[in-house]
Design a protein around this motif. Structure first.
Motif, PDB file in Angstrom:
ATOM      1  N   TRP A   1      -5.911  -7.901  -0.072  1.00  0.00           N
ATOM      2  CA  TRP A   1      -6.777  -6.905   0.582  1.00  0.00           C
ATOM      3  C   TRP A   1      -8.175  -6.983  -0.020  1.00  0.00           C
ATOM      4  O   TRP A   1      -8.331  -7.175  -1.230  1.00  0.00           O
ATOM      5  CB  TRP A   1      -6.179  -5.525   0.328  1.00  0.00           C
TER       6      TRP A   1
ATOM      7  N   ASP B   1      -3.728   3.400  10.548  1.00  0.00           N
ATOM      8  CA  ASP B   1      -3.113   3.845   9.294  1.00  0.00           C
ATOM      9  C   ASP B   1      -1.924   4.756   9.574  1.00  0.00           C
ATOM     10  O   ASP B   1      -1.173   5.107   8.667  1.00  0.00           O
ATOM     11  CB  ASP B   1      -4.134   4.596   8.434  1.00  0.00           C
TER      12      ASP B   1
ATOM     13  N   LYS C   1      -6.766  -9.379   4.162  1.00  0.00           N
ATOM     14  CA  LYS C   1      -6.933  -8.170   4.980  1.00  0.00           C
ATOM     15  C   LYS C   1      -8.341  -7.649   4.686  1.00  0.00           C
ATOM     16  O   LYS C   1      -8.616  -7.190   3.580  1.00  0.00           O
ATOM     17  CB  LYS C   1      -5.873  -7.140   4.587  1.00  0.00           C
TER      18      LYS C   1
ATOM     19  N   ASN D   1     -13.931   0.875   5.284  1.00  0.00           N
ATOM     20  CA  ASN D   1     -13.390   2.228   5.292  1.00  0.00           C
ATOM     21  C   ASN D   1     -14.383   3.376   5.393  1.00  0.00           C
ATOM     22  O   ASN D   1     -14.133   4.455   4.853  1.00  0.00           O
ATOM     23  CB  ASN D   1     -12.519   2.424   4.045  1.00  0.00           C
TER      24      ASN D   1
ATOM     25  N   GLY E   1      -9.827   1.331   8.070  1.00  0.00           N
ATOM     26  CA  GLY E   1      -9.044   2.561   8.006  1.00  0.00           C
ATOM     27  C   GLY E   1      -8.031   2.548   9.137  1.00  0.00           C
ATOM     28  O   GLY E   1      -7.919   3.495   9.906  1.00  0.00           O
ATOM     29  N   GLY E   2      -7.302   1.420   9.264  1.00  0.00           N
ATOM     30  CA  GLY E   2      -6.457   1.202  10.441  1.00  0.00           C
ATOM     31  C   GLY E   2      -7.305   0.546  11.505  1.00  0.00           C
ATOM     32  O   GLY E   2      -7.954  -0.474  11.267  1.00  0.00           O
TER      33      GLY E   2
ATOM     34  N   TRP F   1      -5.157  -4.624  11.728  1.00  0.00           N
ATOM     35  CA  TRP F   1      -4.258  -3.494  11.441  1.00  0.00           C
ATOM     36  C   TRP F   1      -4.562  -2.415  12.470  1.00  0.00           C
ATOM     37  O   TRP F   1      -5.701  -1.972  12.612  1.00  0.00           O
ATOM     38  CB  TRP F   1      -4.503  -3.035  10.002  1.00  0.00           C
TER      39      TRP F   1
ATOM     40  N   ARG G   1     -15.382   8.675   1.652  1.00  0.00           N
ATOM     41  CA  ARG G   1     -14.322   8.137   0.791  1.00  0.00           C
ATOM     42  C   ARG G   1     -14.919   7.656  -0.543  1.00  0.00           C
ATOM     43  O   ARG G   1     -14.540   6.627  -1.073  1.00  0.00           O
ATOM     44  CB  ARG G   1     -13.599   6.974   1.480  1.00  0.00           C
TER      45      ARG G   1
ATOM     46  N   ASP H   1     -11.023  -5.096   5.051  1.00  0.00           N
ATOM     47  CA  ASP H   1     -11.071  -3.673   5.400  1.00  0.00           C
ATOM     48  C   ASP H   1     -12.510  -3.165   5.471  1.00  0.00           C
ATOM     49  O   ASP H   1     -13.445  -3.809   4.984  1.00  0.00           O
ATOM     50  CB  ASP H   1     -10.267  -2.881   4.360  1.00  0.00           C
TER      51      ASP H   1
ATOM     52  N   TRP I   1       0.818  -1.224   0.000  1.00  0.00           N
ATOM     53  CA  TRP I   1       0.000   0.000   0.000  1.00  0.00           C
ATOM     54  C   TRP I   1       0.851   1.274   0.000  1.00  0.00           C
ATOM     55  O   TRP I   1       0.841   2.042  -0.955  1.00  0.00           O
ATOM     56  CB  TRP I   1      -0.986  -0.027   1.175  1.00  0.00           C
TER      57      TRP I   1
ATOM     58  N   CYS J   1      -9.439  -4.840   9.611  1.00  0.00           N
ATOM     59  CA  CYS J   1      -8.947  -3.486   9.358  1.00  0.00           C
ATOM     60  C   CYS J   1     -10.161  -2.596   9.172  1.00  0.00           C
ATOM     61  O   CYS J   1     -11.189  -3.031   8.668  1.00  0.00           O
ATOM     62  CB  CYS J   1      -8.093  -3.486   8.090  1.00  0.00           C
TER      63      CYS J   1
ATOM     64  N   ASP K   1      -2.411  -5.030  -1.682  1.00  0.00           N
ATOM     65  CA  ASP K   1      -3.423  -4.174  -1.059  1.00  0.00           C
ATOM     66  C   ASP K   1      -4.406  -3.655  -2.100  1.00  0.00           C
ATOM     67  O   ASP K   1      -4.513  -4.184  -3.215  1.00  0.00           O
ATOM     68  CB  ASP K   1      -2.722  -3.050  -0.267  1.00  0.00           C
ATOM     69  N   ASP K   2      -5.102  -2.612  -1.745  1.00  0.00           N
ATOM     70  CA  ASP K   2      -6.179  -2.034  -2.546  1.00  0.00           C
ATOM     71  C   ASP K   2      -5.746  -1.746  -3.997  1.00  0.00           C
ATOM     72  O   ASP K   2      -4.633  -1.281  -4.224  1.00  0.00           O
ATOM     73  CB  ASP K   2      -6.584  -0.719  -1.850  1.00  0.00           C
TER      74      ASP K   2
END
Ligand code: GLA
Length: 731
Positions: free
Chosen positions: A414, A551, A479, A483, A531-532, A548, A446, A481, A339, A529, A369-370
Motif C-alpha cells: 500500500w 471502504d 495499492k 485519502n 478511501g475506497g 478498490w 485525516r 491510495d 488492513w 484507491c 497495507d498502511d
C-alpha cells in the motif's frame, strides 16, 4: 473496409456511422456547426431533418445577418460559446486580452483520417490499429481573436461508441484566458429523458439515482479536486420507458480524475443540452500565444437495448481499449490484505502467521497495507517517508517480502504517494511541497495534506523514493491510495493570475507520474484507491486496471455499490474482499457464503484475520478460494448482466457468461426475510434458446426455458441469503 465517416458536400453534412449508430452534424448557413442526430444507425441522410427557421422572441440573431428566423439561441449545436447570444449553458468561456468573451466561431474546415490520435498528457480510449476507428476533426475560427476551435470525434467500427474531445489554439499574438472548455456538448431535440447519475459518499459510493429532466439547469459535478465519492463522472440519459433490458439509453463518461461537471439544460422549447468536461469552478487556464489546450475525452455510448447493453459496451471498451498493461486481460490473483485484520498494529513477526494461513488456504498474494513506513502507528504522521519502519521490519521490507515469496505468495504494498504529513521527514525537509495558501495554516483532512504534484521537483522526489523500493524487485502489486479531497488549492510555482490552473496541473502531474511508473515497472499490478472508491474513473483505469471499490466491506451494502459501479465499470476493474463479522463499517453479521458471493462477483480477496479461524472455517475459505479460481475467468472477462435491482427491491441478481458462451454464472441475493415472502422468479438472459444448459448437480434446462420461464429462488430462512448457480452449455 468501408468508411465510417462521410461528408456530403452538397448538404454540408457529416455522417459518422457503423452498423449500430449514427452521428450527424452539419455546417449551417453562416458557418455555425449544428447537431443533427445521435442514435440508432441510419443508412443515409436525405436532408429531412433540416433545423426549422422560426422567429422566436428574445432569441437574437447572428451579427450581420438579417434573418430573424435564424437564432444561435435555439439551433441544435455542436459546441457553443459564452457571450455569443446563445443563452443556454455554454460549452466554453474564453476571455480575450481586452476582457471580452465575445467569440463567433465559424467553420473553416475539417479532416478525416483512420485511427484515433492520442491525447497528449491525458488518458483516453485508444485503438490497436487504424482500421478500428476513424476520426473527424472540425475546425472553426473566431476571426477577431484568432482563436481556433477543434472538435474531435472518433467512431469505432464495431462499437456503439463515439469519443469526443476539444482543443483550442491561440493563433493571435496576445494571450487569452480559458474559463471553461467542455469536452463535448450534445443538443437533443425535444425528448422525454430521465437522467441517471451515480452520487454517493465515503462508504456509499455510486448509488444509482434516476430523475426526470425538467426545465432549468441541473449539474452533476465534483469540486473536490478528484472524481469524488460524492458524484461519479458519468451520466446516462434514458428515453421514456427504457429500463435495464429495453429502450434507448445514452451514456457519457469522462476520462478524467479531477473536478468534473455534467450540466443539463432543458431550454425554452423543450430541447435538451448536455455539456460535460472539467468543472469550470476553480478552473482557468492562460492560453499563451501559439499554444493549444486539450480537454479530456468523453466516451459516448448509445444503446437500443437498455442500460445493460450500455454497460456491456462500456465494460468491453474500458477493459480492452482504455485499460493497458500486462494485467489488462490477465486473471487477477486472490489476495489477502491486512488492513481490517491488523490496522496499524503489526510487525513482521505478527504478520507471518497470517501469511502462513493465507498460503494454507490457497490465497495467492499478500498485501501489506498502511503502516509499514516512516514511523507510522496511526494516520497522523509519516506520509511522504517511503522507507520501511525499522521498528516493524528490523531486517527491512525485502526480508518480509522474501518470506511471503517463499510461501508461494506474491507481495503487494500500500502507498499514498500524493500525500504529506506535517510530522514527516519530507515536510521537515521540504515544507513548500505541501499544497497550501501562503501565510495560512493549511486545513487537515485525516490529519494529512496534498503534495503539489503540478510541480516537477515534487514529482521527482516521490519518483526517486518509490523507485528505490521498486528497483529492488520484490513488489508485485501496489495499492495507490489517495485519502482526502483537495483544499487550499494554490501552487507556489504559479503567479497570482494563474492559480486557476493548479487543479488541472495537479491531475496532469499525477498522470505523468503514473505513466512513468507503469512504464518503468510493467510487472507490477497497480490498484487504484481513494478511501475506497473516491477516485474511481476511466482516467485512473488507463494506468491501473483495477481499483478498490469502497471502504464499506459489508456484503449487503456492497450489492448496491457494485450494482452502481457496474453501470459503467467492468467487474474486472473493481475489487471486493470478504471481511470479518461483525462488519467493521456496519456491525452486521453476514454468512461467509453471502460475503463470498458478493465479493466473488468481481476481483476477489480477503481482508480479515484468518489466523483466528477454526480448522472448519479455514476449510470453508479454502473451498471458496478454489471455487473462485475456477470461475474467475468468467467473472473477470465474461459478459456481465444485471438481473435484479437492489435499489428497487429486496433482491439483487446478476449473471456472467463466458467469452465462449459455454459457462453461465448467476449470483442471486435476498436481503431481508419477510413474513409471507412472495415467490421470486429468476430469468436469465443472452443464452442460446436452441441449446441446453446443465447445472452442477446435473439438472438440465433449455436456454429458452431459463430465459422465458426462469426458476424460483429458494424461500429465505435468514436475512442476507444468497445463491450461486453454475450452468454449462451442452453442445
Ligand atoms: C483507505 C483505504 C483502505 C485502507 C486505508 C489505510 O481508507 O481505502 O482500504 O488502505 O486507507 O489507511
Amino acid at each position: 473496409m468501408t468508411n465510417l465517416i462521410f461528408f456530403d458536400a452538397e448538404q454540408q453534412v457529416f455522417h459518422l456511422k457503423n452498423q449500430q449508430i449514427s452521428y450527424l452534424l452539419a455546417v449551417e448557413d453562416f458557418g455555425l456547426v449544428s447537431h443533427l442526430y445521435f442514435g440508432k444507425q441510419v443508412d443515409s441522410y436525405h436532408g429531412q431533418r433540416k433545423y426549422p427557421r422560426v422567429d422566436r422572441g428574445f432569441s437574437g440573431n447572428l451579427a450581420g445577418v438579417e434573418d430573424r428566423r435564424y437564432s444561435q439561441d435555439t439551433l441544435l449545436r455542436e459546441y457553443s460559446m459564452a457571450g455569443e447570444g446563445d443563452y443556454r449553458i455554454p460549452a466554453a468561456k474564453i476571455m480575450q486580452a481586452d476582457g471580452s468573451y465575445a467569440l463567433n466561431f465559424k467553420f473553416t474546415g475539417f479532416e478525416m483520417f483512420p485511427g484515433k490520435p492520442k491525447l497528449v498528457g491525458l488518458p483516453s480510449a485508444y485503438v490497436e490499429d487504424d482500421i478500428e476507428a476513424e476520426t473527424l476533426v472540425i475546425t472553426s475560427i473566431d476571426e477577431i481573436s484568432k482563436l481556433e476551435l477543434a472538435t474531435f470525434y472518433t467512431i469505432y467500427r464495431d462499437r456503439p461508441v463515439i469519443a469526443r474531445s476539444t482543443q483550442v489554439r491561440n493563433l493571435s499574438t496576445q494571450n487569452s484566458k480559458i474559463h471553461k472548455l467542455a469536452s463535448m456538448q450534445v443538443d437533443f431535440p425535444d425528448e422525454a429523458f430521465s437522467v441517471i447519475s451515480l452520487p454517493g459518499a465515503h462508504n456509499q459510493e455510486r448509488q444509482v439515482q434516476k430523475e426526470a429532466i425538467g426545465y432549468g439547469i441541473k449539474k452533476f459535478s465534483s469540486r473536490r479536486g478528484s472524481t469524488s465519492h460524492q458524484m461519479n463522472n458519468f451520466i446516462a440519459l434514458e428515453k421514456g420507458t427504457a429500463d435495464e433490458f429495453q429502450g434507448e439509453v445514452f451514456g457519457f463518461n469522462l476520462v478524467y480524475s479531477g473536478n468534473h461537471a455534467f450540466e443539463i439544460e432543458k431550454d425554452q422549447i423543450g430541447q435538451i443540452r448536455l455539456v460535460a468536461g472539467i468543472n469550470e469552478e476553480d478552473f482557468s487556464w492562460e492560453l499563451l500565444s501559439g499554444e493549444t489546450f486539450q480537454s479530456p475525452e468523453v466516451l459516448m455510448v448509445y444503446s437500443d437495448q437498455g442500460l445493460n447493453k450500455m454497460s456491456q459496451t462500456y465494460h468491453d471498451l474500458l477493459t480492452n481499449r482504455v485499460a493497458r498493461g500486462n494485467y489488462r486481460n490477465k486473471e487477477r490473483d486472490i489476495l489477502i490484505n491486512n488492513w481490517e485484520a491488523t490496522y496499524f498494529d503489526f510487525t513482521e513477526e505478527k504478520l507471518r502467521p497470517l501469511v502462513d494461513t493465507a498460503a494454507e488456504v490457497g490465497i495467492e498474494m499478500f498485501v501489506l497495507d498502511d503502516g509499514w513506513f516512516g514511523e507510522r502507528d496511526s494516520d497522523t504522521n509519516s506520509l511522504g517517508d517511503w522507507f520501511a519502519d525499522k521498528r516493524k521490519f528490523p531486517n527491512g521490507l525485502n526480508h518480509f517480502a522474501d518470506y511471503v515469496h517463499q510461501k508461494g505468495l506474491k507481495f503487494g504494498l500500500w502507498m499514498e504517494p500524493e500525500m504529506i504529513s506535517i510530522d514527516s521527514n519530507l515536510y521537515r525537509e521540504h515544507p513548500d511541497f505541501l499544497m497550501s495558501y501562503p501565510e495560512r495554516i493549511p486545513a487537515p483532512s485525516r490529519s494529512q495534506h496534498l503534495l503539489d504534484l503540478g510541480r516537477k521537483e515534487v514529482r521527482e522526489n516521490i519518483l526517486t523514493q518509490l523507485s528505490a523500493i521498486f528497483d529492488e524487485g520484490y513488489v508485485d502489486y501496489v495499492k495507490w491510495d489517495m485519502n482526502r479531497s483537495l483544499s487550499e488549492v494554490f501552487s507556489r510555482q504559479l503567479t497570482s493570475d494563474n492559480q486557476g490552473e493548479t487543479l488541472h496541473r495537479y491531475i496532469l502531474g499525477l498522470y505523468e507520474l503514473l505513466e512513468t511508473l507503469i512504464t518503468k515497472y510493467p510487472a507490477i499490478l497497480w490498484e487504484g484507491c481513494s478511501g475506497g472508491g473516491g477516485r474511481f474513473d476511466s482516467g485512473i483505469l488507463h494506468y491501473m486496471p483495477q481499483s478498490w471499490t469502497s471502504d464499506d466491506t459489508d456484503a449487503v451494502e456492497r450489492l448496491k455499490i457494485q450494482y452502481g459501479t457496474s453501470l459503467v465499470y467492468p467487474p474486472s476493474s473493481f475489487t471486493s474482499h470478504v471481511s470479518a463479522i461483525p462488519n467493521h463499517q456496519t456491525g452486521r453479521n453476514i454468512s461467509l457464503n453471502t460475503r463470498g458471493n458478493t465479493a466473488m462477483s468481481s476481483v476477489f480477496g480477503y481482508e480479515l484475520d484468518l489466523t483466528t479461524f477454526t480448522a472448519e472455517e479455514k476449510q470453508a475459505v479454502a473451498k471458496q478460494v478454489a471455487l473462485y479460481k475456477d470461475i474467475r475467468k468468467v467473472v473477470q472477462f465474461g459478459k456481465f448482466t444485471r438481473l435484479k435491482n437492489p435499489f428497487i427491491s429486496n433482491e439483487c441478481a446478476w449473471q456472467f457468461i463466458s467469452q465462449e458462451q459455454t459457462e453461465v454464472l448467476v449470483f442471486a441475493f435476498k436481503i431481508l426475510t419477510q413474513g409471507q415472502e412472495p415467490f421470486s422468479l429468476l430469468k436469465l438472459t443472452d443464452l442460446d434458446p436452441t441449446k441446453h444448459y446443465k447445472t452442477e448437480n446435473g439438472t438440465i434446462f433449455g436456454g429458452d426455458e431459463l430465459m422465458n420461464l426462469g426458476f424460483y429462488l429458494p424461500q429465505q430462512t435468514e436475512d442476507f441469503s444468497s445463491w450461486m448457480y453454475r450452468f454449462t452449455r451442452i453442445d
